[in-house]
Write an enzyme that holds these catalytic residues in place. Structure first.
Site, PDB file in Angstrom:
ATOM      1  N   LYS A 116      -8.760 -82.875 -35.833  1.00  0.00           N
ATOM      2  CA  LYS A 116     -10.280 -82.979 -36.236  1.00  0.00           C
ATOM      3  C   LYS A 116     -10.124 -83.563 -37.826  1.00  0.00           C
ATOM      4  O   LYS A 116      -9.203 -83.093 -38.623  1.00  0.00           O
ATOM      5  CB  LYS A 116     -10.927 -81.777 -36.067  1.00  0.00           C
TER       6      LYS A 116
HETATM    7  N1  GLU Z   1     -16.125 -85.479 -31.413  1.00  0.00           N
HETATM    8  C1  GLU Z   1     -15.765 -85.283 -30.062  1.00  0.00           C
HETATM    9  C2  GLU Z   1     -15.526 -83.925 -29.689  1.00  0.00           C
HETATM   10  O1  GLU Z   1     -15.608 -83.031 -30.524  1.00  0.00           O
HETATM   11  C3  GLU Z   1     -14.986 -86.532 -29.242  1.00  0.00           C
HETATM   12  C4  GLU Z   1     -13.468 -86.592 -29.772  1.00  0.00           C
HETATM   13  C5  GLU Z   1     -12.980 -87.572 -29.261  1.00  0.00           C
HETATM   14  O2  GLU Z   1     -13.213 -88.370 -28.401  1.00  0.00           O
HETATM   15  O3  GLU Z   1     -11.852 -87.821 -29.716  1.00  0.00           O
HETATM   16  O4  GLU Z   1     -15.043 -83.630 -28.450  1.00  0.00           O
END
Ligand code: GLU
Length: 426
Positions: A116
């Protein structure tokens, strides 16, 4: 909590969202058998990058922002997870969000680890040009860590396909070749996937309907309350409404609205366009923000930020089912209160996995340069989410645990099995 569980780089007095994750891991350890031997490795991220992101503002001055990219675990594959732009982003939050990606990807069976990123910034204060410069400089700074087979960013809170387009372009320019697979959630014109923008909200709807079926609730006329009206909340509200459910309450930063006979989510979205407020939606009344939690409803969807359902408000919740569109919206103490009062919680790592699932489809399409139809995407998403729900439901019944613990049992087993097989290097 054991002292050696705590990294020295987080404040001991305020561990933030990372503390929630540590507690969730402690709760699953008794179910991991011999793999518990490796559980400690989940309690520390693999690597953390903190970057300074300086940009020229439109007035000619220079502003510095704090950026992060965290790889929590890459035992099962490259890092995967979104990038968040928010004024409250901090290390503990990004660590927790990266760890939840590890669990989410493993729980639904995607071949990724967890990562992240984020920038501590309120993007509403930036012009479009400033936002582009911020995104491009951040992408360059985290360029050490990202790549189509290393770590693939995607949208999260306050980031969107345009931001992904800038990230893709910046990475591509730095590498000297066009690399579509470095980010997902791109515009379709740049190798994005059909169905990606609706995917998280659609997954929330699919897992909610599986949960409703098991609780004997019908979609037709079901009362739904939604907290957060961004990509996830607004899409979920729209799909519920299109299936005959009544969206009785919506809350976002501009206010809380209620209508016993149902709010039209499209009208609410229109009201919030161009800095407008939810309260401008026709035919609704405004209620106090704390009253949102006690609204009479069948399904409650927290789709905003973490730590919204706490021991303060969990007891007020009347919904029979809570479906976590957001990441980490429920504290462990609130989880216990909800379980005791018989509220079924569909945990974030299952409920909001639709987004990363279609991100996976996008990444696969980019690699093969062969693109699927929207119907194909939605059918595959639907099937994967329903199968994941059913598998986790069976584990929760077998062990007599919540769906969250079931998801952690399945996910941690997969991650730690990979960890054990790979062994310690050197
Ligand atoms: N931000 C989204 C999540 O928390 C999607 C992450 C992604 O598609 O890699 O799952």
């Amino acid at each position: 909590m054991k002292n050696h569980d705590l990294p020295s780089y987080l404040s001991k007095d305020n561990l933030g969202p990372w503390e929630i994750f540590l507690e969730q891991i402690d709760r699953v350890i008794p179910y991991l058998g011999n793999l518990a031997y490796w559980a400690e490795s989940l309690k520390r991220p693999k690597r953390i990058l903190i970057v300074d992101v300086p940009i020229h503002l439109d007035d000619g001055s220079v502003a510095h922002f704090e950026g992060y990219r965290v790889h929590h675990n890459t035992s099962r594959g490259p890092g995967k997870g979104g990038v968040r732009f928010h004024q409250d982003v901090n290390l503990s939050e990004v660590m927790a969000l990266s760890a939840w990606m590890t669990i989410k990807n493993a729980a639904v069976g995607l071949p990724y680890g967890g990562a992240k990123g984020g920038i501590r910034v309120d993007p509403r204060t930036l012009s479009s040009g400033e936002l582009e410069r911020l995104t491009r400089r951040y992408t360059t700074e985290i360029g050490l860590l990202i790549g189509p087979d290393k770590d693939i960013p995607a949208p999260d809170v306050n980031t969107n396909p345009q931001v992904m387009a800038w990230m893709m372009d910046t990475y591509s320019m730095n590498m000297g070749r066009t690399s579509t697979g470095v980010v997902t959630g791109k515009p379709v014109a740049l190798g994005g996937s059909l169905g990606r923008s609706d995917a998280t909200g659609r997954g929330v709807f699919v897992t909610a309907s599986e949960a409703m079926q098991r609780r004997g609730l019908r979609l037709e006329g079901a009362r739904v309350a939604v907290q957060g009206f961004g990509n996830v909340g607004s899409t979920a509200a729209r799909i519920f409404s299109d299936h005959g459910a009544k969206v009785v309450a919506i809350q976002d930063i501009t206010g809380t609205i209620y209508a016993e006979n149902g709010i039209d989510p499209r009208a609410a979205l229109k009201a919030t366009e161009h800095g407008g407020k939810l309260g401008a939606t026709p035919g609704v009344s405004e209620i106090g923000s704390a009253d949102f939690w006690s609204v009479p409803c069948d399904v409650l969807i927290p789709a905003a930020l973490e730590r919204q359902i706490t021991s303060e408000n969990a007891g007020k919740i009347q919904a029979k089912i809570v479906v976590e569109g957001a990441n980490g919206p429920t504290t462990p103490a609130a989880d216990d209160i909800l379980a005791d009062q018989g509220t079924l919680v569909v945990p974030d790592v299952l409920a909001n996995a639709g987004g990363v699932t279609v991100s996976y489809f996008e990444w696969v399409q980019d690699f093969s340069s062969y693109y699927w139809t929207e119907d194909e995407i939605n059918a595959r998403l639907d099937r994967l989410m329903r199968e994941a729900f059913t598998a986790l439901w069976e584990v929760s019944e077998r062990h007599g645990v919540t769906l969250r613990t079931a998801a952690y049992i399945v996910a941690c087993t997969r991650v730690l099995e990979a960890r054990a097989l790979r062994g310690l290097y050197p």
